[in-house]
Design a protein around this motif. Structure first.
Motif, PDB file in Angstrom:
ATOM      1  N   HIS A 186      13.389 -75.300  38.674  1.00  8.53           N
ATOM      2  CA  HIS A 186      12.943 -76.666  38.961  1.00  8.53           C
ATOM      3  C   HIS A 186      11.433 -76.610  38.258  1.00  8.53           C
ATOM      4  N   ASP A 187      11.061 -77.752  37.785  1.00 11.44           N
ATOM      5  CA  ASP A 187       9.643 -77.827  37.362  1.00 11.44           C
ATOM      6  C   ASP A 187       8.610 -78.140  38.449  1.00 11.44           C
ATOM      7  N   ALA A 188       9.175 -78.777  39.465  1.00 15.58           N
ATOM      8  CA  ALA A 188       8.142 -79.045  40.701  1.00 15.58           C
ATOM      9  C   ALA A 188       8.861 -78.722  41.739  1.00 15.58           C
ATOM     10  N   LEU A 189       8.127 -78.210  42.701  1.00 15.51           N
ATOM     11  CA  LEU A 189       8.502 -77.758  44.141  1.00 15.51           C
ATOM     12  C   LEU A 189       7.533 -78.682  45.072  1.00 15.51           C
ATOM     13  N   VAL A 190       8.175 -79.623  45.859  1.00 17.51           N
ATOM     14  CA  VAL A 190       7.242 -80.306  46.812  1.00 17.51           C
ATOM     15  C   VAL A 190       7.548 -79.895  48.353  1.00 17.51           C
ATOM     16  N   VAL A 191       6.189 -79.443  48.755  1.00 16.53           N
ATOM     17  CA  VAL A 191       6.439 -78.845  50.287  1.00 16.53           C
ATOM     18  C   VAL A 191       5.415 -79.921  51.144  1.00 16.53           C
ATOM     19  N   PRO A 192       5.951 -79.588  52.332  1.00 17.20           N
ATOM     20  CA  PRO A 192       4.864 -80.294  53.284  1.00 17.20           C
ATOM     21  C   PRO A 192       3.645 -79.492  53.760  1.00 17.20           C
ATOM     22  N   GLY A 193       2.697 -79.972  53.917  1.00 17.14           N
ATOM     23  CA  GLY A 193       1.351 -79.302  54.172  1.00 17.14           C
ATOM     24  C   GLY A 193       1.249 -79.807  55.694  1.00 17.14           C
ATOM     25  N   PHE A 194       0.057 -79.027  56.461  1.00 14.97           N
ATOM     26  CA  PHE A 194      -0.035 -79.355  57.722  1.00 14.97           C
ATOM     27  C   PHE A 194       0.761 -78.583  58.750  1.00 14.97           C
ATOM     28  N   THR A 195       1.757 -78.053  58.185  1.00 14.40           N
ATOM     29  CA  THR A 195       2.953 -77.459  59.420  1.00 14.40           C
ATOM     30  C   THR A 195       3.382 -76.256  58.789  1.00 14.40           C
ATOM     31  N   ALA A 196       3.947 -75.489  59.856  1.00 15.31           N
ATOM     32  CA  ALA A 196       4.387 -74.004  59.812  1.00 15.31           C
ATOM     33  C   ALA A 196       5.311 -73.634  60.853  1.00 15.31           C
ATOM     34  N   GLY A 197       5.951 -72.555  60.732  1.00 17.97           N
ATOM     35  CA  GLY A 197       6.701 -71.997  61.884  1.00 17.97           C
ATOM     36  C   GLY A 197       5.904 -71.187  62.417  1.00 17.97           C
ATOM     37  N   HIS A 198       6.294 -70.474  63.679  1.00 15.77           N
ATOM     38  CA  HIS A 198       5.398 -69.630  64.421  1.00 15.77           C
ATOM     39  C   HIS A 198       6.363 -68.792  65.261  1.00 15.77           C
ATOM     40  N   ALA A 199       6.074 -67.497  65.303  1.00 13.68           N
ATOM     41  CA  ALA A 199       6.975 -66.406  65.975  1.00 13.68           C
ATOM     42  C   ALA A 199       7.061 -66.830  67.566  1.00 13.68           C
ATOM     43  N   THR A 200       6.246 -67.436  68.020  1.00 16.91           N
ATOM     44  CA  THR A 200       6.343 -67.772  69.294  1.00 16.91           C
ATOM     45  C   THR A 200       6.675 -69.115  69.680  1.00 16.91           C
ATOM     46  N   HIS A 201       5.818 -70.122  69.267  1.00 14.32           N
ATOM     47  CA  HIS A 201       5.943 -71.510  69.365  1.00 14.32           C
ATOM     48  C   HIS A 201       7.008 -72.215  68.567  1.00 14.32           C
ATOM     49  N   GLY A 202       7.534 -71.370  67.551  1.00 13.99           N
ATOM     50  CA  GLY A 202       8.543 -72.063  66.734  1.00 13.99           C
ATOM     51  C   GLY A 202       7.905 -73.029  65.556  1.00 13.99           C
ATOM     52  N   ILE A 203       7.394 -74.090  66.152  1.00 19.13           N
ATOM     53  CA  ILE A 203       6.667 -75.040  64.978  1.00 19.13           C
ATOM     54  C   ILE A 203       4.836 -75.183  65.390  1.00 19.13           C
ATOM     55  N   VAL A 204       4.338 -75.315  64.376  1.00 14.13           N
ATOM     56  CA  VAL A 204       2.866 -75.461  64.845  1.00 14.13           C
ATOM     57  C   VAL A 204       2.173 -76.142  63.528  1.00 14.13           C
ATOM     58  N   THR A 205       1.397 -77.081  63.873  1.00 12.44           N
ATOM     59  CA  THR A 205       0.564 -77.463  62.758  1.00 12.44           C
ATOM     60  C   THR A 205      -0.955 -76.759  62.493  1.00 12.44           C
ATOM     61  N   LEU A 206      -1.458 -77.266  61.379  1.00 13.76           N
ATOM     62  CA  LEU A 206      -2.741 -76.663  60.840  1.00 13.76           C
ATOM     63  C   LEU A 206      -3.941 -77.214  61.082  1.00 13.76           C
ATOM     64  N   GLY A 207      -4.349 -78.457  61.875  1.00 11.27           N
ATOM     65  CA  GLY A 207      -5.334 -78.859  62.233  1.00 11.27           C
ATOM     66  C   GLY A 207      -5.811 -79.883  61.138  1.00 11.27           C
ATOM     67  N   ARG A 208      -6.710 -80.713  61.502  1.00  9.22           N
ATOM     68  CA  ARG A 208      -7.247 -81.660  60.476  1.00  9.22           C
ATOM     69  C   ARG A 208      -7.467 -81.074  59.044  1.00  9.22           C
ATOM     70  N   GLY A 209      -7.053 -81.682  58.173  1.00  9.08           N
ATOM     71  CA  GLY A 209      -7.150 -81.370  56.702  1.00  9.08           C
ATOM     72  C   GLY A 209      -6.207 -80.001  56.619  1.00  9.08           C
ATOM     73  N   GLY A 210      -5.335 -79.875  57.399  1.00  6.45           N
ATOM     74  CA  GLY A 210      -4.388 -78.708  57.050  1.00  6.45           C
ATOM     75  C   GLY A 210      -3.599 -78.540  55.941  1.00  6.45           C
ATOM     76  N   THR A 211      -3.520 -79.640  55.073  1.00  2.64           N
ATOM     77  CA  THR A 211      -2.910 -79.722  53.898  1.00  2.64           C
ATOM     78  C   THR A 211      -3.646 -79.180  52.801  1.00  2.64           C
ATOM     79  N   ASP A 212      -5.044 -78.847  52.873  1.00  4.83           N
ATOM     80  CA  ASP A 212      -6.046 -78.103  52.004  1.00  4.83           C
ATOM     81  C   ASP A 212      -5.601 -76.761  52.262  1.00  4.83           C
TER      82      ASP A 212
END
Length: 586
Positions: free
Chosen positions: A138-164
């Motif tokens: 592909h020429d472009a891959l679109v990914v969500p910012g602000f969020t990721a997986g976590h070994a304990t919590h499963g899902i987390v977010t990255l705080g205000r401005g987390g997409t940066d």
């Protein structure tokens, strides 16, 4: 039949683009963001686009979660992240509409993990191989910012401005040559430019200075990661020719550009012209649109005025003429006159450029104007841009491609048992085929495109009427079944070879290709061109080649290139400001 080459695995430059909620305010903004991504794709870059949720959506999700269940961070993170997942999928759809090969990955699909508080975590890991494998296709891959997986919590977010933070982290782990943070301002200022019109902008900053100057604009954790991994950050506005660069650089201020507003004469408002008009109307800050030239001016379907008079459409001091009327000769003189008079011309009309190549280029040179026609070949596939880069160094010796999306669509339907008339009617219904399909079906359209490619790639004048061509009307059901029985598919293949004596051998033929061949995998309205360079490397350019939006996006990209290059004035520096005017025009 010549053995067609397979593209070599040659890495492209990679950039990361970040689009936050300041530029993704409404659903209608995805089209503009897709055009910004396409700008980089046509410049030869692979793109990772990191996106936020639409403006206000994350707050709305968090507030909804609080109303329903109160303060439960682990579950609130799962609620909040859905805005980014939704946004990433929508941008991938918008990119697909304009012909960019795009896909999206969720955090678990690319091993994106973080540590820390469920609502304010820090990224720690990424499966770079999985991401790069997607970018191979592909020429472009679109990914969500602000969020990721976590070994304990499963899902987390990255705080205000987390997409940066997500964008900088991707750039660091993928070894991208830059990360560009697209904001609602054209850089970092010493004050809020919305409140103080005399605020001074930084042309470049060190990481330490950026951390102080960009408070509230860039997440601090993102700058920290960039400094640790020596990631070059650019802060810019959508479509901007300028930016603030953040790296290990001394502080320099520059005067912000006052972008020119250009007057556009649009000739034609059919399938492509209507798409171009839509893009122009969305940027009233950059463009003024004349009356639009059409054959029936009594239409009322758009908030513009129409005319059937060429003189009226060209009235005033026009900066750019955009021609989408079609035909090889009817508007050739008008385009030559415009170019000779210093007015830039943008067209998707491959017939007029192929038939009047020398005259148009001579008039452009005489008037010091630009003639741009990226949409004439490949639609949304940036074929001419790639040819332009490779023709300079190391040179091009061969071209092989599927360059007519309409014929490709028809052949696919014929292979599925449709009759020719059924397939053609469907293509016309979807806007892929003209009411008179002769140019596509009989190979003339592909020959026009091949003539332009040969001229730009090899510098040889090869009139389209001298290129041997097959008509789709000659394809029989027996030929289709015979190809299928051998695991092959029929394609309209355009080919050109630069011979030792400097001449070019070219053709447009209906050929049976092995199913594993790159050109055999081109489906529906897609185009693909294999460019063989003089050093033996093969470069593939791929995209959608028919329909309103792929071609309109290519035409509008040419228009935006002209807008960015237009002479602009910088604001006068205030007394004692110490501002360095880097340049007075672009």
């Amino acid at each position: 039949m010549d053995q067609l080459p397979h593209p070599a695995a040659s890495p492209k430059r990679l950039c990361v683009l970040k689009f936050g909620s300041s530029v993704l305010e409404t659903e209608g903004d995805y089209a503009a963001v897709a055009n910004e991504v396409y700008r980089h794709v046509r410049e030869g870059e692979k793109v990772v686009a990191v996106v936020s949720a639409l403006a206000g959506e994350t707050d709305a999700l968090l507030n909804q979660g609080m109303r329903v269940g109160g303060e439960q961070p682990l579950l609130l993170a799962r609620v909040a992240r859905t805005g980014e997942l939704h946004s990433a999928a929508l941008l991938a759809l918008a990119l697909g509409q304009i012909g960019v090969r795009a896909c999206t990955l969720d955090p678990h699909e690319m091993g994106l993990v973080a540590e820390g508080d469920p609502l304010d975590s820090t990224l720690t890991g990424l499966d770079a191989e999985a991401v790069l494998a997607k970018l191979e296709l592909h020429d472009a891959l679109v990914v969500p910012g602000f969020t990721a997986g976590h070994a304990t919590h499963g899902i987390v977010t990255l705080g205000r401005g987390g997409t940066d933070l997500s964008a900088v982290f991707f750039a660091a782990r993928l070894d991208a040559h830059r990360v560009r943070l697209i904001k609602d301002v054209d850089g970092v200022y010493d004050q809020d430019p919305a409140r103080n019109p005399l605020a001074e902008r930084y042309a470049q900053l060190s990481y330490e200075e950026a951390a102080k100057a960009s408070a509230g604009l860039i997440q601090p954790k993102a700058i920290q990661v960039a400094q640790q991994r020596d990631v070059l950050i650019e802060v810019a506005a959508m479509g901007s020719a300028e930016e603030t660069t953040i790296a290990n650089l001394p502080l320099v201020k520059s005067l912000p550009l006052q972008r020119a507003k250009l007057r556009v004469a649009l000739l034609g408002c059919g399938t492509v012209g209507a798409g171009v008009m839509t893009y122009l109307l969305k940027r009233p800050d950059l463009f003024v649109l004349n009356r639009v030239l059409v054959r029936s001016p009594d239409r009322r379907d758009q908030p513009v005025l129409y005319t059937d008079s060429l003189a009226e459409a060209m009235t005033g001091e026009v900066d750019i003429v955009v021609e989408t009327m079609g035909g090889a000769h009817e508007y050739a003189d008008a385009l030559c006159d415009a170019l000779r008079g210093g007015t830039h011309v943008v067209t998707a009309n491959k017939a007029v450029v192929a038939a009047h190549y020398d005259a148009l280029h001579a008039c452009a040179a005489a008037g010091n104007a630009k003639l741009l026609y990226s949409g004439a070949v490949g639609g949304g596939a940036p074929v001419l841009e790639a040819v332009g880069r490779l023709a300079k160094q190391p040179g091009i010796v061969a071209l092989d491609g599927v360059v007519n999306g309409t014929v490709n669509f028809l052949l696919a339907r014929l292979a599925n048992g449709w009759s020719f008339d059924q397939a053609l009617a469907k293509a016309q219904e979807l806007g892929f085929a003209e009411a008179d399909p002769t140019s596509d079906v009989d190979g003339h359209d592909a020959a026009y495109k091949l003539s332009l490619l040969v001229r730009d790639a090899m510098g040889v004048a090869l009139p389209s009427d001298e290129i041997p061509k097959d008509s789709l009307r000659s394809v029989t059901a027996e030929a289709i079944l015979a190809a299928l029985a051998k695991g092959q598919v029929l394609k309209q293949v355009s080919r050109a070879r630069l011979l030792p004596d400097g001449k070019v051998e070219a053709s447009v033929r209906i050929e049976s290709l092995p199913g594993s061949h790159p050109l055999a995998r081109v489906t529906n309205t897609e185009n693909s061109v294999l460019i063989t360079a003089a050093d033996g490397t093969v470069h593939e350019v791929h995209g959608h080649g028919a329909g309103r939006w792929p071609t309109a996006a290519s035409v509008f990209a040419d228009i935006m290139d002209l807008q960015r290059a237009a002479p602009c004035q910088r604001s006068a520096p205030t007394a004692g400001s110490g501002v360095v005017p880097l340049r007075m025009s672009v």
